[in-house]
Enzyme design. Structure first.
Site, PDB file in Angstrom:
ATOM      1  N   GLN A 249      59.389 -69.289  52.150  1.00 19.42           N
ATOM      2  CA  GLN A 249      58.130 -70.064  52.371  1.00 19.42           C
ATOM      3  C   GLN A 249      58.500 -71.557  52.666  1.00 19.42           C
ATOM      4  O   GLN A 249      57.679 -72.118  53.356  1.00 19.42           O
ATOM      5  CB  GLN A 249      57.497 -69.880  50.991  1.00 19.42           C
ATOM      6  CG  GLN A 249      57.005 -68.464  50.707  1.00 19.42           C
ATOM      7  CD  GLN A 249      55.997 -68.163  51.803  1.00 19.42           C
ATOM      8  OE1 GLN A 249      54.813 -68.932  52.125  1.00 19.42           O
ATOM      9  NE2 GLN A 249      56.356 -66.946  52.614  1.00 19.42           N
ATOM     10  N   HIS A 252      57.871 -73.036  56.342  1.00 19.62           N
ATOM     11  CA  HIS A 252      56.617 -73.460  56.655  1.00 19.62           C
ATOM     12  C   HIS A 252      56.473 -74.884  57.269  1.00 19.62           C
ATOM     13  O   HIS A 252      55.882 -75.208  58.132  1.00 19.62           O
ATOM     14  CB  HIS A 252      55.606 -73.226  55.598  1.00 19.62           C
ATOM     15  CG  HIS A 252      54.996 -71.722  55.712  1.00 19.62           C
ATOM     16  ND1 HIS A 252      54.007 -71.403  56.733  1.00 19.62           N
ATOM     17  CD2 HIS A 252      55.269 -70.649  55.209  1.00 19.62           C
ATOM     18  CE1 HIS A 252      53.837 -70.238  56.373  1.00 19.62           C
ATOM     19  NE2 HIS A 252      54.510 -69.486  55.512  1.00 19.62           N
ATOM     20  N   GLU A 317      49.867 -71.559  45.221  1.00 20.12           N
ATOM     21  CA  GLU A 317      49.175 -70.606  46.222  1.00 20.12           C
ATOM     22  C   GLU A 317      49.806 -69.228  46.290  1.00 20.12           C
ATOM     23  O   GLU A 317      49.088 -68.145  46.048  1.00 20.12           O
ATOM     24  CB  GLU A 317      49.399 -71.308  47.747  1.00 20.12           C
ATOM     25  CG  GLU A 317      48.937 -70.510  48.906  1.00 20.12           C
ATOM     26  CD  GLU A 317      49.480 -71.015  50.179  1.00 20.12           C
ATOM     27  OE1 GLU A 317      48.901 -70.578  51.213  1.00 20.12           O
ATOM     28  OE2 GLU A 317      50.465 -71.723  50.152  1.00 20.12           O
ATOM     29  N   HIS A 318      51.150 -69.001  46.292  1.00 22.97           N
ATOM     30  CA  HIS A 318      51.820 -67.768  46.177  1.00 22.97           C
ATOM     31  C   HIS A 318      52.547 -67.698  44.819  1.00 22.97           C
ATOM     32  O   HIS A 318      53.121 -68.616  44.446  1.00 22.97           O
ATOM     33  CB  HIS A 318      52.619 -67.584  47.366  1.00 22.97           C
ATOM     34  CG  HIS A 318      51.899 -67.627  48.823  1.00 22.97           C
ATOM     35  ND1 HIS A 318      52.085 -68.772  49.339  1.00 22.97           N
ATOM     36  CD2 HIS A 318      51.309 -66.995  49.241  1.00 22.97           C
ATOM     37  CE1 HIS A 318      51.645 -68.600  50.744  1.00 22.97           C
ATOM     38  NE2 HIS A 318      51.015 -67.421  50.402  1.00 22.97           N
ATOM     39  N   ASP A 351      51.834 -62.088  53.648  1.00 24.72           N
ATOM     40  CA  ASP A 351      51.468 -63.034  54.797  1.00 24.72           C
ATOM     41  C   ASP A 351      51.387 -62.364  56.000  1.00 24.72           C
ATOM     42  O   ASP A 351      50.493 -62.995  56.706  1.00 24.72           O
ATOM     43  CB  ASP A 351      53.057 -64.091  54.807  1.00 24.72           C
ATOM     44  CG  ASP A 351      52.962 -65.374  54.169  1.00 24.72           C
ATOM     45  OD1 ASP A 351      52.007 -65.645  53.274  1.00 24.72           O
ATOM     46  OD2 ASP A 351      53.769 -65.908  54.178  1.00 24.72           O
ATOM     47  N   HIS A 410       4.766 -79.684  37.742  1.00 18.06           N
ATOM     48  CA  HIS A 410       5.318 -78.250  37.716  1.00 18.06           C
ATOM     49  C   HIS A 410       4.562 -77.423  36.660  1.00 18.06           C
ATOM     50  O   HIS A 410       3.928 -76.285  37.054  1.00 18.06           O
ATOM     51  CB  HIS A 410       6.914 -78.163  37.285  1.00 18.06           C
ATOM     52  CG  HIS A 410       7.810 -78.638  38.024  1.00 18.06           C
ATOM     53  ND1 HIS A 410       7.792 -79.823  38.810  1.00 18.06           N
ATOM     54  CD2 HIS A 410       9.015 -77.799  38.461  1.00 18.06           C
ATOM     55  CE1 HIS A 410       8.958 -79.597  39.417  1.00 18.06           C
ATOM     56  NE2 HIS A 410       9.684 -78.588  39.223  1.00 18.06           N
TER      57      HIS A 410
END
Length: 431
Positions: A249, A252, A317-318, A351, A410
């Site tokens: 990862q 990235h 995230e992961h 992924d 109202h």
């Protein structure tokens, strides 16, 4: 908590945010004023693309012919996995109608947005899977029109595999645009005259910031910044696989956090030794070495409950779990974009092809949001209908509550119905 950092990050994805915000805001203003010409100029400047923006059917057909059969088969396989999971999500969501009191029926409808804009990164890497994840999910939700954007890959137009994936997944229009100019084009309806109702897809910090600044004017999926991974591991974990997944990862980008939380000091030390070595063996130019050096962390904790608390605070995230008693972790963990239980389920599977969506929240957004799903493309719209007799009770309560709030107009809408439907009767409408 008794937490000890064996390695701490020198910086975080938040570093330099102010500069990014200023640059993106200026670009969005310029593109909104200058329109398509300005978007083209940015495409030439950043992606070295001077060709047509709207991809033709002939270009898509040529891209398909250029791909080996095994690549097309793999893309179809991944599309089928993602489609089946997305359709199962859609089937789990239901419309309803319920009689809340005699004569009063309320319900909800699930209505797809009209136009979805799907952003697919493709400049540095050819993110084929992002095309599948975004467009397939929009189609499973029933979106009427899907517009996709992806940048020119090395100045030669959209990568053929991305074009093929977008075509089989069901994109109606494909634009050769990347970065901020792509997000602006989707939001403003450039080149299509169809502004997106929602924009989805991952991207770098500039793409994420463009989506954030446009949120409200257009819907977005998640605040998806640089990719993150956190691995929880106990003494039973394989340090080679843990290290491999962290490096996997980290490639990235140089701002991608890679974090190990472990109850085992010996495992932590083994991983600390392996990660730099593995990263150094990757092809030249890979970001993993710098990402691990600047954004990697190793956290030593005393037990699994402490590990879970630390993980939930990161809200990654992961999230991978390489530890015993996976059912305990599934029940206990609360904050993550997607969870990978056991060493068999590495993030890369999610992924690319296993099925659940890989467009996920980052920067702690998993505390309040999940990842992309069919639900992001569906509006839950409520409705109600009632008989005149049903208004007898509802109108009286409404009038009294409205007057308690000081909202006389109202209250009078309720009074008017009581007078019309039940002329001559007296009602208690004062608090």
């Amino acid at each position: 908590m008794n937490v000890r950092y064996l390695k701490r990050a020198a910086r975080t994805p938040a570093t330099g945010e102010e500069t990014t915000q200023q640059a993106v805001a200026a670009m969005l203003r310029e593109i909104e004023i200058g329109g398509e010409a300005t978007a083209r100029a940015y495409a030439e400047r950043f992606d070295k693309w001077t060709g047509e923006i709207v991809v033709t059917p002939e270009e898509i057909a040529a891209a398909e012919r250029s791909l080996p059969p095994i690549v097309k088969g793999d893309i179809r396989f991944s599309h089928d996995q993602v489609r089946r999971f997305a359709e199962a999500q859609r089937d789990s969501m239901t419309e309803l109608a319920v009689e809340l009191s005699p004569g009063l029926i309320a319900g909800q409808r699930l209505v797809p947005v009209g136009v979805a804009g799907c952003y697919v990164p493709g400049g540095r890497f050819a993110h084929i899977a992002s095309a599948i994840m975004s467009v397939t999910t929009a189609r499973a939700a029933g979106v009427e029109r899907v517009i996709a954007c992806s940048p020119s890959h090395k100045g030669r137009g959209i990568h053929p595999a991305i074009l093929f994936a977008l075509q089989i997944c069901g994109a109606d229009t494909i634009l050769t645009l990347g970065g901020v100019q792509a997000i602006a084009a989707l939001a403003f309806g450039l080149f299509t005259q169809r502004p997106a109702d929602i924009i989805v897809g991952p991207g770098n910090k500039y793409v994420a910031e463009a989506k954030r600044l446009l949120f409200g004017r257009v819907g977005i999926d998640v605040f998806a910044g640089p990719t993150e991974i956190l691995v929880i591991a106990d003494k039973s974990a394989d340090p080679e696989l843990v290290a491999s997944d962290l490096v996997g990862q980290a490639e990235h980008g140089v701002e991608s956090p890679a974090i190990l939380v472990t109850t085992s000091q010996s495992l932590a030390e083994s991983v600390l030794e392996r990660v730099p070595r593995m990263a150094a063996l990757l092809p030249p130019g890979n970001a993993a070495v710098e990402a691990w050096r600047d954004c990697g962390e190793v956290v030593l904790v005393e037990g699994r409950e402490e590990a879970a608390r630390v993980s939930d605070d990161y809200a990654p995230e992961h999230l991978e779990v390489h530890a015993a008693d996976l059912d305990w972790w599934l029940a206990r963990l609360r904050n993550y974009g997607s969870l990978f239980l056991g060493e068999e389920t590495t993030v890369a599977f999610g992924d690319k092809t296993s099925g659940p969506n890989h467009i996920l929240p980052t920067k702690k957004a998993a505390r309040y949001s999940g990842g992309l799903s069919v639900g992001k493309f569906l509006k839950v719209l409520t409705w109600q209908r009632m008989t005149r007799e049903a208004t007898r009770e509802i109108a009286q309560v409404t009038a009294r509550l409205s007057r308690m709030e000081g909202m006389e107009a109202h209250a009078r809408t309720a009074d008017d119905r009581l007078r019309k439907y039940f002329a001559g009767e007296n009602f208690s409408t004062a608090p």
